[in-house]
Design a protein around this motif. Structure first.
Motif, PDB file in Angstrom:
ATOM      1  N   GLY A 117       2.572  10.178  -6.085  1.00 22.27           N
ATOM      2  CA  GLY A 117       1.843   8.921  -6.167  1.00 22.27           C
ATOM      3  C   GLY A 117       1.960   8.272  -7.525  1.00 22.27           C
ATOM      4  O   GLY A 117       1.748   8.917  -8.548  1.00 22.27           O
ATOM      5  N   GLY A 118       2.308   6.975  -7.543  1.00 22.42           N
ATOM      6  CA  GLY A 118       2.443   6.295  -8.819  1.00 22.42           C
ATOM      7  C   GLY A 118       2.398   4.790  -8.676  1.00 22.42           C
ATOM      8  O   GLY A 118       2.813   4.237  -7.660  1.00 22.42           O
ATOM      9  N   CYS A 119       1.868   4.141  -9.714  1.00 16.30           N
ATOM     10  CA  CYS A 119       1.812   2.684  -9.781  1.00 16.30           C
ATOM     11  C   CYS A 119       2.491   2.262 -11.075  1.00 16.30           C
ATOM     12  O   CYS A 119       1.971   2.508 -12.163  1.00 16.30           O
TER      13      CYS A 119
ATOM     14  N   SER B 284       0.833  -1.199   0.000  1.00 20.44           N
ATOM     15  CA  SER B 284       0.000   0.000   0.000  1.00 20.44           C
ATOM     16  C   SER B 284       0.872   1.254   0.000  1.00 20.44           C
ATOM     17  O   SER B 284       1.870   1.355   0.703  1.00 20.44           O
ATOM     18  N   VAL B 285       0.475   2.217  -0.825  1.00 23.88           N
ATOM     19  CA  VAL B 285       1.163   3.498  -0.924  1.00 23.88           C
ATOM     20  C   VAL B 285       0.106   4.589  -0.845  1.00 23.88           C
ATOM     21  O   VAL B 285      -0.879   4.570  -1.587  1.00 23.88           O
ATOM     22  N   GLY B 286       0.302   5.518   0.054  1.00 20.63           N
ATOM     23  CA  GLY B 286      -0.639   6.619   0.197  1.00 20.63           C
ATOM     24  C   GLY B 286       0.047   7.957  -0.005  1.00 20.63           C
ATOM     25  O   GLY B 286       1.173   8.164   0.446  1.00 20.63           O
TER      26      GLY B 286
ATOM     27  N   GLY C 272      -0.986  11.168  -9.103  1.00 17.14           N
ATOM     28  CA  GLY C 272      -1.421   9.851  -9.540  1.00 17.14           C
ATOM     29  C   GLY C 272      -0.955   9.522 -10.944  1.00 17.14           C
ATOM     30  O   GLY C 272      -1.518   9.997 -11.928  1.00 17.14           O
ATOM     31  N   PHE C 273       0.098   8.717 -11.040  1.00 21.62           N
ATOM     32  CA  PHE C 273       0.657   8.311 -12.330  1.00 21.62           C
ATOM     33  C   PHE C 273       0.637   6.791 -12.399  1.00 21.62           C
ATOM     34  O   PHE C 273       1.034   6.109 -11.453  1.00 21.62           O
TER      35      PHE C 273
END
Length: 395
Positions: free
Chosen positions: A383-385, A63-65, A361-362
């Motif tokens: 933030g990135g996935c 999990s990444v916040g 968010g990327f």
């Protein structure tokens, strides 16, 4: 831009694949959790909670916040507003809490606070890097302060106007997307007619639900300065072979004027084996937002042409877009939920040459360099996935 009232949990993210980006969320009177993040990559800008026992709870690797600009109020002196546990990774900035024992409690395996005011009511900037590796320091490519850039954040909204401001390309302009004929000239004529009539919003109704039905474009469409919004009903645009070599754009935006928003389309190509489409060339002195746009085809990692090029004095806003590479030149860009699925070491997914690029968010797939910043540019990614389908680069 939503309010959730009541419920045991306001918003729950519980999946280790893909990612979620939220902005301007208000949660009131939730029974236990405001935000519950288990295993997800969750990026939030602007979170307000009222009378929620646990405004933000995060558990478990991977999990990444990312939590920016949060305000929490309640009467729960035995609780912390934010709780991170079991190797959850969190970056937080500009948070305040009233009525809690602490703003933030982190029991992840390893943590490091960049700044945490002793009063317990404010968090200016905080990060941990627990995750799977347990590394306790930020990773940098060069000597720099261990803090974010803090680039200014901006946004523009669509100006739809009333029915008297709308122009329907089918009913008013005679465009027929439900045959196999080229619609380029008809669409250009419809845009020009709307502008001449003072209609600021151009509407493209949805095509009939057949794969061969689409608005077919074979030459560049020029968007008049007086048009402020082009909105589709989740309709399909098919790109002809003449535009699949990346030598000319599908849409070109030039000049000045009021902000322009283009939204709610998905693209296909006549030949899925040709994957080098230049969708938008934006060289304008007005703000432009691209929102809710998607490329339906699998992309070619070695495509040399970017999907979006941007220059000029106006800002560029990308919101919930999924297609090919983006290249900016000395331009201010704000991106939210940016999904790029084509890239290589030679052709990065995003290239920032001398601009200021802010991303909340990327998400990517495939391979290659995600973001390359040159020419004195600034890039802030929150933030990135990254879903590499081949070995990822070292850095």
């Amino acid at each position: 831009n939503i309010v959730v009232e009541g419920f045991g949990t306001g918003i729950k993210a519980d999946n280790s694949q893909y990612s979620v980006t939220l902005e301007q969320i208000t949660l009131r009177n939730c029974g236990q959790y405001g935000i519950y993040n288990r295993y997800n990559v969750l990026s939030i800008y602007g979170l307000v909670t009222e009378n929620v026992p646990q405004p933000y709870f995060q558990i478990g690797a991977p999990s990444v916040g990312v939590l920016i600009n949060g305000r929490f109020s309640g009467n729960f002196p035995q609780s912390s507003a934010i709780s991170v546990t079991d190797r959850g990774t969190l970056y937080a900035r500009t948070l305040s809490g009233v009525g809690y024992g602490a703003v933030l409690s982190d029991t992840a395996n390893a943590s490091s606070a960049h700044h945490f005011e002793s009063s317990g009511t404010m968090v200016e900037e905080y990060y941990n890097t627990a995750g799977r590796g347990g590394v306790n320091i930020p990773y940098t490519l060069f000597d720099s302060p261990a803090a974010s850039l803090g680039l200014p954040v901006s946004d523009v909204e669509a100006c739809y106007g009333g029915p008297e401001n709308w122009y329907n390309v089918i009913a008013d302009g005679g465009v027929n997307p439900n045959d196999t004929r080229d619609d380029t000239a008809a669409l250009q004529a419809a845009l020009n007619a709307a502008a001449a009539a003072g209609k600021s919003t151009v509407f493209l109704p949805r095509n009939e639900n057949k794969d061969e039905n689409a608005y077919i474009i074979n030459e560049t469409i020029y968007i008049p300065e007086k048009i402020r919004t082009i909105v589709g009903a989740n309709c399909k645009i098919r790109i002809g072979a003449a535009l699949c070599e990346g030598k000319q754009p599908v849409f070109r935006v030039q000049g000045g004027g009021e902000p322009l928003v283009i939204e709610n389309f998905w693209f296909r190509r006549n030949d899925v084996r040709i994957n080098n489409v230049w969708y938008f060339d934006i060289d304008a002195d007005r703000d432009v937002k691209l929102r809710n746009l998607s490329d339906h085809n699998i992309l070619d990692d070695n495509a040399s042409s970017p999907a979006v090029t941007a220059a000029g004095q106006g800002g560029l806003y990308l919101e919930d877009v999924a297609f090919g590479r983006v290249r900016i030149r000395q331009k201010n860009v704000w991106a939210r939920q940016l999904n790029i699925e084509v890239g290589s070491d030679d052709y990065p997914m995003v290239e920032n040459d001398g601009g200021r690029l802010w991303i909340l968010g990327f998400k990517m797939e495939r391979k290659g360099v995600c973001i390359r910043t040159v020419g004195g540019g600034f890039t802030e990614l929150l933030g990135g996935c990254l879903l590499y389908t081949s070995p990822s680069p070292r850095d």
